[in-house]
Design a protein around this motif. Structure first.
Motif, PDB file in Angstrom:
ATOM      1  N   LEU A  86       0.846  -1.186   0.000  1.00 29.39           N
ATOM      2  CA  LEU A  86       0.000   0.000   0.000  1.00 29.39           C
ATOM      3  C   LEU A  86       0.883   1.237   0.000  1.00 29.39           C
ATOM      4  CD1 LEU A  86      -2.602  -0.917   2.783  1.00 29.39           C
ATOM      5  CD2 LEU A  86      -2.881  -1.135   0.312  1.00 29.39           C
ATOM      6  N   SER A  87       0.672   2.128  -0.962  1.00 30.86           N
ATOM      7  CA  SER A  87       1.335   3.428  -0.940  1.00 30.86           C
ATOM      8  C   SER A  87       0.370   4.405  -0.290  1.00 30.86           C
ATOM      9  CB  SER A  87       1.671   3.896  -2.364  1.00 30.86           C
ATOM     10  OG  SER A  87       2.734   3.143  -2.876  1.00 30.86           O
ATOM     11  N   ALA A  88       0.738   4.869   0.908  1.00 30.64           N
ATOM     12  CA  ALA A  88      -0.156   5.756   1.659  1.00 30.64           C
ATOM     13  C   ALA A  88       0.626   6.493   2.731  1.00 30.64           C
ATOM     14  CB  ALA A  88      -1.282   4.953   2.302  1.00 30.64           C
ATOM     15  N   ASP A  89       0.098   7.632   3.111  1.00 31.59           N
ATOM     16  CA  ASP A  89       0.623   8.336   4.275  1.00 31.59           C
ATOM     17  C   ASP A  89       0.147   7.584   5.522  1.00 31.59           C
ATOM     18  OD1 ASP A  89       1.883  10.483   2.943  1.00 31.59           O
ATOM     19  OD2 ASP A  89      -0.042  11.522   2.727  1.00 31.59           O
ATOM     20  N   ALA A  90       0.984   7.554   6.540  1.00 27.16           N
ATOM     21  CA  ALA A  90       0.647   6.826   7.764  1.00 27.16           C
ATOM     22  C   ALA A  90      -0.509   7.467   8.531  1.00 27.16           C
ATOM     23  CB  ALA A  90       1.873   6.721   8.660  1.00 27.16           C
ATOM     24  N   ASP A  91      -0.853   8.690   8.206  1.00 27.03           N
ATOM     25  CA  ASP A  91      -1.984   9.347   8.875  1.00 27.03           C
ATOM     26  C   ASP A  91      -3.268   9.272   8.056  1.00 27.03           C
ATOM     27  OD1 ASP A  91      -1.074  11.095   6.927  1.00 27.03           O
ATOM     28  OD2 ASP A  91      -1.151  12.869   8.208  1.00 27.03           O
ATOM     29  N   ARG A  92      -3.224   8.541   6.932  1.00 24.61           N
ATOM     30  CA  ARG A  92      -4.413   8.344   6.091  1.00 24.61           C
ATOM     31  C   ARG A  92      -4.340   6.956   5.459  1.00 24.61           C
ATOM     32  NH1 ARG A  92      -3.025  13.692   4.392  1.00 24.61           N
ATOM     33  NH2 ARG A  92      -2.105  12.772   2.536  1.00 24.61           N
ATOM     34  N   LEU A  93      -4.559   5.944   6.263  1.00 23.48           N
ATOM     35  CA  LEU A  93      -4.439   4.566   5.790  1.00 23.48           C
ATOM     36  C   LEU A  93      -5.723   4.115   5.099  1.00 23.48           C
ATOM     37  CD1 LEU A  93      -2.668   3.091   8.935  1.00 23.48           C
ATOM     38  CD2 LEU A  93      -1.625   3.694   6.740  1.00 23.48           C
ATOM     39  N   PRO A  94      -5.597   3.456   3.957  1.00 26.76           N
ATOM     40  CA  PRO A  94      -6.781   2.969   3.240  1.00 26.76           C
ATOM     41  C   PRO A  94      -7.265   1.622   3.792  1.00 26.76           C
ATOM     42  CG  PRO A  94      -4.819   2.498   1.962  1.00 26.76           C
ATOM     43  CD  PRO A  94      -4.369   3.240   3.195  1.00 26.76           C
ATOM     44  N   LEU A  95      -7.484   1.585   5.114  1.00 29.19           N
ATOM     45  CA  LEU A  95      -7.928   0.366   5.784  1.00 29.19           C
ATOM     46  C   LEU A  95      -9.117   0.706   6.680  1.00 29.19           C
ATOM     47  CD1 LEU A  95      -4.406  -0.922   6.877  1.00 29.19           C
ATOM     48  CD2 LEU A  95      -5.831  -1.883   5.051  1.00 29.19           C
ATOM     49  N   ALA A  96      -9.971  -0.265   6.879  1.00 27.10           N
ATOM     50  CA  ALA A  96     -11.150  -0.071   7.732  1.00 27.10           C
ATOM     51  C   ALA A  96     -10.746   0.023   9.198  1.00 27.10           C
ATOM     52  CB  ALA A  96     -12.112  -1.243   7.532  1.00 27.10           C
ATOM     53  N   ALA A  97     -11.584   0.646   9.982  1.00 28.13           N
ATOM     54  CA  ALA A  97     -11.376   0.704  11.435  1.00 28.13           C
ATOM     55  C   ALA A  97     -11.336  -0.720  11.975  1.00 28.13           C
ATOM     56  CB  ALA A  97     -12.495   1.495  12.096  1.00 28.13           C
ATOM     57  N   GLY A  98     -10.367  -0.993  12.835  1.00 28.82           N
ATOM     58  CA  GLY A  98     -10.231  -2.309  13.446  1.00 28.82           C
ATOM     59  C   GLY A  98      -9.745  -3.394  12.515  1.00 28.82           C
ATOM     60  N   ALA A  99      -9.191  -3.028  11.363  1.00 28.19           N
ATOM     61  CA  ALA A  99      -8.762  -4.014  10.367  1.00 28.19           C
ATOM     62  C   ALA A  99      -7.530  -4.811  10.769  1.00 28.19           C
ATOM     63  CB  ALA A  99      -8.501  -3.318   9.030  1.00 28.19           C
ATOM     64  N   ALA A 100      -6.733  -4.299  11.700  1.00 29.80           N
ATOM     65  CA  ALA A 100      -5.464  -4.944  12.032  1.00 29.80           C
ATOM     66  C   ALA A 100      -5.434  -5.435  13.470  1.00 29.80           C
ATOM     67  CB  ALA A 100      -4.309  -3.971  11.814  1.00 29.80           C
ATOM     68  N   ASP A 101      -4.774  -6.558  13.662  1.00 24.55           N
ATOM     69  CA  ASP A 101      -4.512  -7.078  14.997  1.00 24.55           C
ATOM     70  C   ASP A 101      -3.252  -6.454  15.580  1.00 24.55           C
ATOM     71  OD1 ASP A 101      -6.611  -9.239  15.108  1.00 24.55           O
ATOM     72  OD2 ASP A 101      -5.498  -9.878  13.321  1.00 24.55           O
ATOM     73  N   VAL A 102      -2.310  -6.123  14.709  1.00 22.65           N
ATOM     74  CA  VAL A 102      -1.009  -5.598  15.129  1.00 22.65           C
ATOM     75  C   VAL A 102      -0.548  -4.530  14.142  1.00 22.65           C
ATOM     76  CG1 VAL A 102       1.406  -6.187  15.633  1.00 22.65           C
ATOM     77  CG2 VAL A 102      -0.380  -7.875  16.050  1.00 22.65           C
ATOM     78  N   ALA A 103       0.027  -3.457  14.662  1.00 16.43           N
ATOM     79  CA  ALA A 103       0.710  -2.460  13.830  1.00 16.43           C
ATOM     80  C   ALA A 103       2.160  -2.422  14.291  1.00 16.43           C
ATOM     81  CB  ALA A 103       0.072  -1.087  13.974  1.00 16.43           C
ATOM     82  N   VAL A 104       3.058  -2.326  13.319  1.00 18.24           N
ATOM     83  CA  VAL A 104       4.492  -2.324  13.585  1.00 18.24           C
ATOM     84  C   VAL A 104       5.136  -1.153  12.867  1.00 18.24           C
ATOM     85  CG1 VAL A 104       6.638  -3.619  13.211  1.00 18.24           C
ATOM     86  CG2 VAL A 104       4.561  -4.838  13.853  1.00 18.24           C
ATOM     87  N   SER A 105       6.015  -0.458  13.572  1.00 19.67           N
ATOM     88  CA  SER A 105       6.849   0.587  12.972  1.00 19.67           C
ATOM     89  C   SER A 105       8.284   0.284  13.373  1.00 19.67           C
ATOM     90  CB  SER A 105       6.427   1.968  13.478  1.00 19.67           C
ATOM     91  OG  SER A 105       7.371   2.948  13.081  1.00 19.67           O
ATOM     92  N   THR A 106       9.066  -0.146  12.415  1.00 20.51           N
ATOM     93  CA  THR A 106      10.445  -0.531  12.692  1.00 20.51           C
ATOM     94  C   THR A 106      11.393   0.460  12.039  1.00 20.51           C
ATOM     95  OG1 THR A 106       9.686  -2.808  12.631  1.00 20.51           O
ATOM     96  CG2 THR A 106      12.041  -2.476  12.668  1.00 20.51           C
ATOM     97  N   MET A 107      12.060   1.258  12.857  1.00 20.52           N
ATOM     98  CA  MET A 107      13.037   2.258  12.442  1.00 20.52           C
ATOM     99  C   MET A 107      12.417   3.359  11.580  1.00 20.52           C
ATOM    100  SD  MET A 107      15.151   0.830  14.172  1.00 20.52           S
ATOM    101  CE  MET A 107      16.730   0.110  14.393  1.00 20.52           C
ATOM    102  N   THR A 108      11.120   3.617  11.777  1.00 24.86           N
ATOM    103  CA  THR A 108      10.444   4.649  10.992  1.00 24.86           C
ATOM    104  C   THR A 108       9.627   5.623  11.827  1.00 24.86           C
ATOM    105  OG1 THR A 108       8.553   3.182  10.603  1.00 24.86           O
ATOM    106  CG2 THR A 108      10.279   3.216   8.917  1.00 24.86           C
ATOM    107  N   TYR A 109       9.516   5.416  13.121  1.00 25.83           N
ATOM    108  CA  TYR A 109       8.676   6.288  13.943  1.00 25.83           C
ATOM    109  C   TYR A 109       9.065   7.755  13.773  1.00 25.83           C
ATOM    110  CZ  TYR A 109       6.401   8.392  17.975  1.00 25.83           C
ATOM    111  OH  TYR A 109       5.650   9.204  18.780  1.00 25.83           O
ATOM    112  N   HIS A 110      10.352   8.045  13.721  1.00 22.84           N
ATOM    113  CA  HIS A 110      10.820   9.433  13.590  1.00 22.84           C
ATOM    114  C   HIS A 110      10.415  10.059  12.255  1.00 22.84           C
ATOM    115  CE1 HIS A 110      13.975   7.052  11.662  1.00 22.84           C
ATOM    116  NE2 HIS A 110      14.230   8.133  10.944  1.00 22.84           N
TER     117      HIS A 110
END
Length: 183
Positions: A86-110
């Motif tokens: 998915l090409s998307a900004d992290a503040d506008r994800l093209p996913l439904a509410a509650g779609a994920a069990d886990v979210a991961v940010s590895t070396m990208t939080y900054h």
């Protein structure tokens, strides 16, 4: 947050297996506590270096990156079956509410935009998990972004709590921190 994105022209550097010294595959999987039927959102997936680790366990992984060039690199490298790019900004994800069990940010939080945590709280189901591994402001700055662009585990934890998660683990290491939370 949101200082810059990694230069896609240097994408090959993201495939260096020495990156596991900052967060090993086993550590990431342990922190994410994945089950075989979990759906994972990997924010800032880049070339898929850590996404591939997650794909070995989860039933579905959304590899999200704002840079289409990173998705192209990953596509050329080879994307495992459970991964959707998915090409998307992290503040506008093209996913439904509650779609994920886990979210991961590895070396990208900054690199994430300021509203990314609120968006992750929308996308992660109640009881779902968040894992953040990033460069720590308490580090020496030998690798990774400049110290001025980093956060520490406690500042990140406060932001994660404010977004609707509950921090379960926050630890600082020499150059990185690891944080886990539950929504």
């Amino acid at each position: 947050m949101g200082f810059h994105t990694f230069d896609a022209g240097r994408a090959d550097a993201l495939e260096d297996r020495s990156r596991f010294r900052y967060c090993s595959a086993e550590e990431l999987l342990g922190a994410a506590a994945l089950a075989g039927d979990d759906t994972v959102v990997d924010i800032g997936s880049g070339t898929g270096f850590y996404t591939d680790v997650l794909a070995g366990v989860a039933s579905e992984v959304y590899a999200v990156d704002v840079q289409p060039a990173m998705a192209a690199y990953y596509r050329e490298k080879g994307v495992p079956d459970p991964v959707s790019l998915l090409s998307a900004d992290a503040d506008r994800l093209p996913l439904a509410a509650g779609a994920a069990d886990v979210a991961v940010s590895t070396m990208t939080y900054h690199e994430l935009p300021d509203d990314a945590l609120d968006e992750l709280a929308r996308v992660v189901r109640p009881g779902g998990r968040l894992v953040v591994v990033d460069w720590t402001a308490a580090g020496e700055g030998e690798d990774g972004p400049p110290l001025a662009e980093r956060f520490d585990a406690w500042t990140t934890g406060a932001a994660v709590d404010a977004a609707g998660f509950s921090v379960r683990r926050a630890e600082s290491r020499r150059e990185t921190f690891l944080l886990t939370a539950v929504r």
